[in-house]
Design an enzyme around this catalytic site. Structure first.
Site, PDB file in Angstrom:
ATOM      1  N   ASP A  44       0.778  -1.249   0.000  1.00 14.52           N
ATOM      2  CA  ASP A  44       0.000   0.000   0.000  1.00 14.52           C
ATOM      3  C   ASP A  44       0.813   1.304   0.000  1.00 14.52           C
ATOM      4  O   ASP A  44       1.775   1.428   0.761  1.00 14.52           O
ATOM      5  CB  ASP A  44      -0.869   0.094   1.260  1.00 14.52           C
ATOM      6  N   GLU A 219     -10.515  -2.837   4.156  1.00 14.80           N
ATOM      7  CA  GLU A 219      -9.223  -2.265   4.541  1.00 14.80           C
ATOM      8  C   GLU A 219      -9.090  -0.857   3.954  1.00 14.80           C
ATOM      9  O   GLU A 219      -9.800  -0.485   3.023  1.00 14.80           O
ATOM     10  CB  GLU A 219      -8.069  -3.133   3.998  1.00 14.80           C
TER      11      GLU A 219
HETATM   12  C1  FRU Z   1      -3.875  -3.669   2.714  1.00 16.01           C
HETATM   13  C2  FRU Z   1      -3.232  -4.112   4.003  1.00 16.01           C
HETATM   14  C3  FRU Z   1      -3.612  -3.174   5.121  1.00 16.01           C
HETATM   15  C4  FRU Z   1      -2.478  -3.322   6.084  1.00 16.01           C
HETATM   16  C5  FRU Z   1      -1.298  -3.535   5.171  1.00 16.01           C
HETATM   17  C6  FRU Z   1      -0.262  -4.471   5.722  1.00 16.01           C
HETATM   18  O1  FRU Z   1      -3.221  -4.096   1.586  1.00 16.01           O
HETATM   19  O2  FRU Z   1      -3.601  -5.452   4.289  1.00 16.01           O
HETATM   20  O3  FRU Z   1      -4.877  -3.438   5.678  1.00 16.01           O
HETATM   21  O4  FRU Z   1      -2.309  -2.200   6.901  1.00 16.01           O
HETATM   22  O5  FRU Z   1      -1.809  -4.042   3.961  1.00 16.01           O
HETATM   23  O6  FRU Z   1       0.871  -4.509   4.924  1.00 16.01           O
END
Ligand code: FRU
Length: 497
Positions: A44, A219
């Site tokens: 992300d 998310e």
């Molecule tokens: C989304 C996610 C988020 C988390 C991060 C962990 O892709 O799963 O929810 O904070 O990636 O790397």
């Protein structure tokens, strides 16, 4: 100049040796005008914020390997959202607490009190993740424009003792003069909203959800105000979020406490209908002359760790300007690649008009280009463009006129066998009625990333593909009655790295 960039990431590149370093960004499949880390895993985008003429891009990063793990915030900055400079790791995993996704603000009024000697603090809020145990919200601050960070001594600032509670997006809400934080209850499909005067103490405001797509955990919420196309001065609030392998958005109002969705509750709207756009968030604190701008992660959790790229894994989407448009009775998110990408255009290939009964191979060949065209399909045709074409391989971007279906198909686009999940995820489609009998296509292809903006960005499709580099043909194709292609422009693109 280039070497200087890599010297900044010496801790990352030490094990590769100088020879390998000079080859960085020349590897097979490496995107040339999308951001990717020099080395190792990324997911992300985090902490997108504009400060002192720089766009900051933090990102989920594993400094130690090319698979997900040891989550840490990587960091890069850019003056134009096209050319990026790598900076040292910003916020690192420590004592078994990983640094999960979050956002950043410039605390101009020093509401947090972290500012010292007139220095304005940048404040990051992220999820502190203890594997299988707890997720809580933590903050860190920087007094040198985001280069070095100090974790707040009294972290966490918000802990509900939950295993899944993550991905804070914060922004300043001027009418109430407080910070707002959107957070996920992933399993319950709820976005929680909180407010704070100092970024340290947070009060619960309201919840939104469950709504729309609840097939997988929610998310990365992003709540952003965007302009309405064709209605100067009017704005709406867009709530975007991610669910396992896709994203969805809601459009409506935010009154400082509640977000209210104004689109039909039983319809699912997606910022991207392709397989590889996830966890997108919008920039904080852009100058008022800039349009809201979002960046997403170009990958998909169903096969993210398996894609055949080394020594890096995953890239970011082109930064996209956001607005909404009222179409019939629905608010549609409009997305356009930021204009600064045009600075990479090289020679231009043009064709005014082409009537195609079967196929036409363009004389221009490339795996790194931008293409615009207008397709006027005949009533009973399937027509469109094949890219990465050669040796019976291609990536198909097409329109089935009888069914009004726009689609992309990567089933024959090259290496698809590295993951069963990737192989299964071949074709993606959406009903898109023609406008004045036409479909407008704006395509970017960057070695292993295709991003396709349809009808001025009313629908976007992002997909990874892993073709042989010499499969670089571009073809107009048609099955059925002849179709017309017009205003065809192809620009080869200069590398941004
Ligand atoms: C989304 C996610 C988020 C988390 C991060 C962990 O892709 O799963 O929810 O904070 O990636 O790397």
């Amino acid at each position: 100049m280039r070497l200087k960039k890599y010297l900044l990431v010496i801790p990352l590149s030490i094990s590769l040796g100088l020879h390998a370093q000079t080859k960085l960004y020349k590897e097979q499949y490496r995107p040339q005008f999308h951001f990717s880390p020099a080395l190792n895993w990324c997911n992300d985008p985090n902490g997108l914020v504009y400060n002192n003429g720089n766009y900051h891009l933090f990102y989920q990063h594993n400094p130690f390997g090319n698979q997900w793990g040891h989550m840490t915030w990587g960091h890069a900055i850019s003056k134009d959202l096209v050319h990026w400079t790598h900076l040292p790791i910003a916020i690192a995993e420590e004592n078994g607490v990983m640094i999960f996704s979050g956002t950043c603000v410039v605390d101009k009024n020093n509401t947090s009190g972290f500012g010292k000697n007139g220095k304005i603090p940048m404040v990051a809020v992220y999820t502190g993740h203890i594997e299988n145990v707890n997720q809580s919200q933590c903050i860190a601050y920087s007094l040198d424009d985001g280069v070095t960070w100090t974790k707040y001594a009294n972290n966490p600032v918000l802990d509900l003792h939950k295993k899944d509670f993550r991905d804070p997006k914060i922004f300043w809400y001027e009418p109430k003069k407080y910070w707002v934080m959107a957070l996920m209850f992933p399993v319950e499909h709820l976005v929680q909203l909180y407010s704070s005067k100092n970024l340290k103490e947070w009060n619960h405001l309201s919840d939104f959800g469950p709504a729309g797509d609840t097939a997988a955990v929610w998310e990365c919420p992003d709540l952003t105000q965007v302009p309405v196309d064709g209605m100067p001065g009017k704005k709406k609030w867009v709530l975007q979020m991610s669910q396992n392998a896709s994203m969805q958005y809601f459009v409506g109002e935010f009154d400082g406490i509640h977000f209210t969705n104004e689109n039909p509750a039983n319809t699912i709207y997606r910022p991207d209908y392709g397989p590889d756009y996830y966890a997108a968030i919008a920039y904080n604190q852009l100058p008022s002359t800039h349009l809201p701008t979002a960046i997403g992660w170009v990958n998909n959790w169903n096969y993210a760790n398996d894609i055949p790229t080394t020594p890096w894994k995953s890239a970011m989407s082109l930064p996209r300007n956001l607005s909404v448009k009222k179409v019939n009775n629905e608010w549609v998110l409009m997305q356009k690649p930021v204009a600064s990408i045009n600075s990479l255009r090289k020679e231009n290939f043009r064709l005014a008009k082409e009537i195609v009964s079967d196929h036409k191979t363009l004389s221009v060949k490339s795996t790194q280009f931008e293409m615009k065209l207008i397709l006027t399909p005949s009533a009973a045709s399937v027509s469109g463009v094949k890219i990465a074409a050669g040796n019976n391989n291609y990536f198909e971007i097409g329109y089935d006129a009888a069914q009004q279906i726009f689609y992309i198909d990567r089933s024959k686009s090259g290496n698809t066998t590295f993951s069963d999940n990737f192989k299964k995820a071949g074709r993606f489609e959406k009903i898109i009625p023609l406008q004045n009998k036409q479909l407008q296509l704006h395509i970017y292809f960057d070695n292993s990333i295709a991003e396709i903006f349809v009808n001025d960005g009313a629908a976007v499709f992002t997909a990874q593909l892993f073709p042989e580099p010499n499969n670089n043909g571009i073809e107009l194709f048609n099955r059925g009655e002849k179709s017309t292609f017009s205003e065809i422009n192809v620009w080869k693109m200069k590398p941004a790295w």
